[in-house]
Write a protein that holds these residues in place. Structure first.
Motif, mmCIF file in Angstrom:
data_model
loop_
_atom_site.group_PDB
_atom_site.id
_atom_site.type_symbol
_atom_site.label_atom_id
_atom_site.label_comp_id
_atom_site.label_asym_id
_atom_site.label_seq_id
_atom_site.Cartn_x
_atom_site.Cartn_y
_atom_site.Cartn_z
ATOM 1 N N LEU A 362 43.148 9.731 29.761
ATOM 2 C CA LEU A 362 44.357 8.930 29.896
ATOM 3 C C LEU A 362 44.011 7.456 30.029
ATOM 4 C CD1 LEU A 362 47.475 9.512 30.182
ATOM 5 C CD2 LEU A 362 47.120 9.271 32.653
ATOM 6 N N SER A 363 44.722 6.617 29.292
ATOM 7 C CA SER A 363 44.497 5.167 29.367
ATOM 8 C C SER A 363 45.837 4.453 29.238
ATOM 9 C CB SER A 363 43.535 4.701 28.268
ATOM 10 O OG SER A 363 43.996 5.091 26.981
ATOM 11 N N ARG A 364 45.900 3.231 29.756
ATOM 12 C CA ARG A 364 47.130 2.445 29.715
ATOM 13 C C ARG A 364 46.983 1.317 28.695
ATOM 14 N NH1 ARG A 364 51.653 1.798 32.574
ATOM 15 N NH2 ARG A 364 50.950 3.268 34.172
ATOM 16 N N HIS A 365 48.061 1.070 27.957
ATOM 17 C CA HIS A 365 48.059 0.033 26.926
ATOM 18 C C HIS A 365 49.368 -0.741 27.023
ATOM 19 C CE1 HIS A 365 44.528 1.891 24.936
ATOM 20 N NE2 HIS A 365 45.031 2.966 25.496
ATOM 21 N N GLY A 366 49.264 -2.024 27.290
ATOM 22 C CA GLY A 366 50.457 -2.825 27.500
ATOM 23 C C GLY A 366 51.067 -2.535 28.865
ATOM 24 N N THR A 367 52.318 -2.895 29.032
ATOM 25 C CA THR A 367 52.965 -2.779 30.343
ATOM 26 C C THR A 367 53.532 -1.389 30.605
ATOM 27 O OG1 THR A 367 55.038 -3.590 29.389
ATOM 28 C CG2 THR A 367 53.564 -5.231 30.370
ATOM 29 N N ARG A 368 53.818 -0.631 29.548
ATOM 30 C CA ARG A 368 54.482 0.652 29.748
ATOM 31 C C ARG A 368 53.710 1.835 29.178
ATOM 32 N NH1 ARG A 368 60.196 1.231 26.940
ATOM 33 N NH2 ARG A 368 60.812 -0.160 28.650
ATOM 34 N N THR A 369 53.019 1.653 28.080
ATOM 35 C CA THR A 369 52.535 2.774 27.278
ATOM 36 C C THR A 369 51.276 3.414 27.847
ATOM 37 O OG1 THR A 369 53.474 1.745 25.302
ATOM 38 C CG2 THR A 369 51.823 3.475 24.966
ATOM 39 N N LEU A 370 51.322 4.738 27.982
ATOM 40 C CA LEU A 370 50.159 5.545 28.316
ATOM 41 C C LEU A 370 49.696 6.269 27.059
ATOM 42 C CD1 LEU A 370 51.273 7.147 31.709
ATOM 43 C CD2 LEU A 370 49.631 5.285 31.393
#
Length: 415
Positions: A362-370
């Motif tokens: 799992l990784s986060r991209h931008g302010t909302r997207t996982l």
């Protein structure tokens, strides 16, 4: 469940994928890789001061020469126009074996030799023989273990994922992800059936396959793919194309998955409703689809979301993790991908990282997207997995609007 689809397209939205650093490197690999993969182990094992007997030197050199010539020949016959499965098995096995031998010849040939020299262990000939036997021993272990890892039914990786926009009625939604099954020259019909049996023990609401079903056409690999028709889900089974479908008549795979009861989400979406709340489940063709020349095949996110309420949370299926740049720009809540295999045979993951923004997990991209990137359920080509175990993924979607929701990203791996 409500089924929503759209054929409306936006001119210029889907772009041909830009060339990555990995693509530039790959252009030269066919020219130098076979030589390096076989020459380096040959040099480390036979020609760095060991002083083996003449029969050993001749036999060893002959074996490496066979690998150097036989591997590209077998792969050309197996994966070229002839599509000979037996040749593909030989070529793929030689490729994986040579990569493992090359890796440990480099590592042990440098690090172990240095350690022995610093420790003043024996003479140069003794150190050379210790290194040679160590390379052979470690490589044999990695080959045996890697083969067993590749052929076993994957373990289940359980992950709780909190989505801030997910309504309380959807809390606890069970999403199972399988991907990169790569049914191919090695007949894995029995393995496929056992994978599907394991999926069915997970009591999924939604089962997703994010592409690369097989290497070969749907007609050739139908028997291996057929068990996918036995997969159970209380809401839906959904599928998107991977890049390997576009090497093997992609429309045939779309049609077969539809026949097996899966919803091919080709730039369209479904609405999953429970407890008064709704989740948009969308999918796009692989990013290589447009360059395949097949009419109507391309990655078209606007088409996939057309008609969906922008206030609703979105679960997006996209084969390659690098599509997350477009997903994040559109505020997608969670993207599910595969493609990377986690590197499959260590340390190949370093090359994968040149092309993709995530390797696994799992990784986060931008302010909302996982983004969740699976290491894949099967294997491609060489029947080995080394330090990159396959997986069936169970994602439990959590809403922050319920008092018992766990935090994002709690992981548990079970067998």
């Amino acid at each position: 469940m409500t089924d929503t689809s759209s054929t409306r397209t936006t001119e210029g939205e889907a772009q041909v994928p830009r060339r990555s650093r990995l693509h530039r490197v790959i252009r030269y690999i066919p020219l130098i890789a076979p030589i390096l993969l076989w020459a380096v182990p040959c040099w480390v094992l036979l020609y760095t001061g060991q002083r083996w007997s003449l029969p050993v030197m001749l036999l060893g050199t002959a074996l490496f020469a066979f690998g150097l010539v036989g591997m590209p020949f077998a792969m050309a016959r197996g994966h070229g126009r002839r599509q000979q499965d037996r040749a593909a098995i030989v070529g793929d096995t030689l490729l994986g074996t040579s990569w493992i031998l090359f890796t440990w010849s480099v590592l042990l040939g440098v690090l172990l030799r240095l350690a022995l020299t610093v420790a003043a262990v024996g003479g140069s000939q003794d150190r050379a023989r210790i290194v040679a036997w160590a390379v052979l021993g470690v490589s044999a272990i990695m080959i045996g273990w890697g083969y067993a890892e590749a052929r076993r039914v994957p373990r289940v990786r359980r992950l709780d994922v909190q989505l801030p926009r997910l309504g309380a009625g959807l809390d606890g939604l069970r999403v199972v992800l399988i991907t990169d099954t790569h049914y191919g020259p090695l007949d894995r019909a029995r393995w496929s059936a056992r994978v599907c049996e394991r999926v069915n023990t997970l009591e999924a609401d939604l089962v997703c396959h994010t592409g690369d079903i097989a290497d070969g056409t749907a007609q050739r690999r139908r028997a291996q793919a057929a068990p996918l028709g036995t997969v159970r889900a209380t809401r839906a089974r959904v599928y998107v194309t991977g890049n390997h479908e576009y090497y093997s008549e992609a429309q045939g795979w779309v049609d077969l998955m539809d026949e097996l009861g899966w919803e091919p989400l080709r730039n369209r979406h479904l609405l999953l409703e429970r407890g008064g709340d709704t989740l948009v489940v969308a999918g796009v063709d692989d990013v290589t689809a447009e360059s395949s020349g097949l009419a109507g095949h391309r990655a078209h996110l606007a088409g996939a979301l057309s008609g969906a309420d922008p206030e609703l949370p979105v679960l997006l299926l996209a084969h390659q993790p690098k599509f997350v740049d477009r997903a994040a720009a559109d505020g997608i809540d969670l993207q599910l991908s595969g493609h990377t295999h986690g590197g499959q045979i260590w340390p190949f993951h370093h090359l994968v990282r040149l092309d993709q923004p995530a390797l696994a997990g799992l990784s986060r991209h931008g302010t909302r997207t996982l983004l969740y990137t699976s290491r894949g359920t099967g294997f491609w080509g060489p029947p080995f997995r080394v330090f990159a175990p396959s997986e069936i993924t169970l994602l439990i979607l959590r809403s922050p609007h319920t008092p018992t929701s766990p935090s994002t990203g709690r992981t548990d791996t079970s067998t």
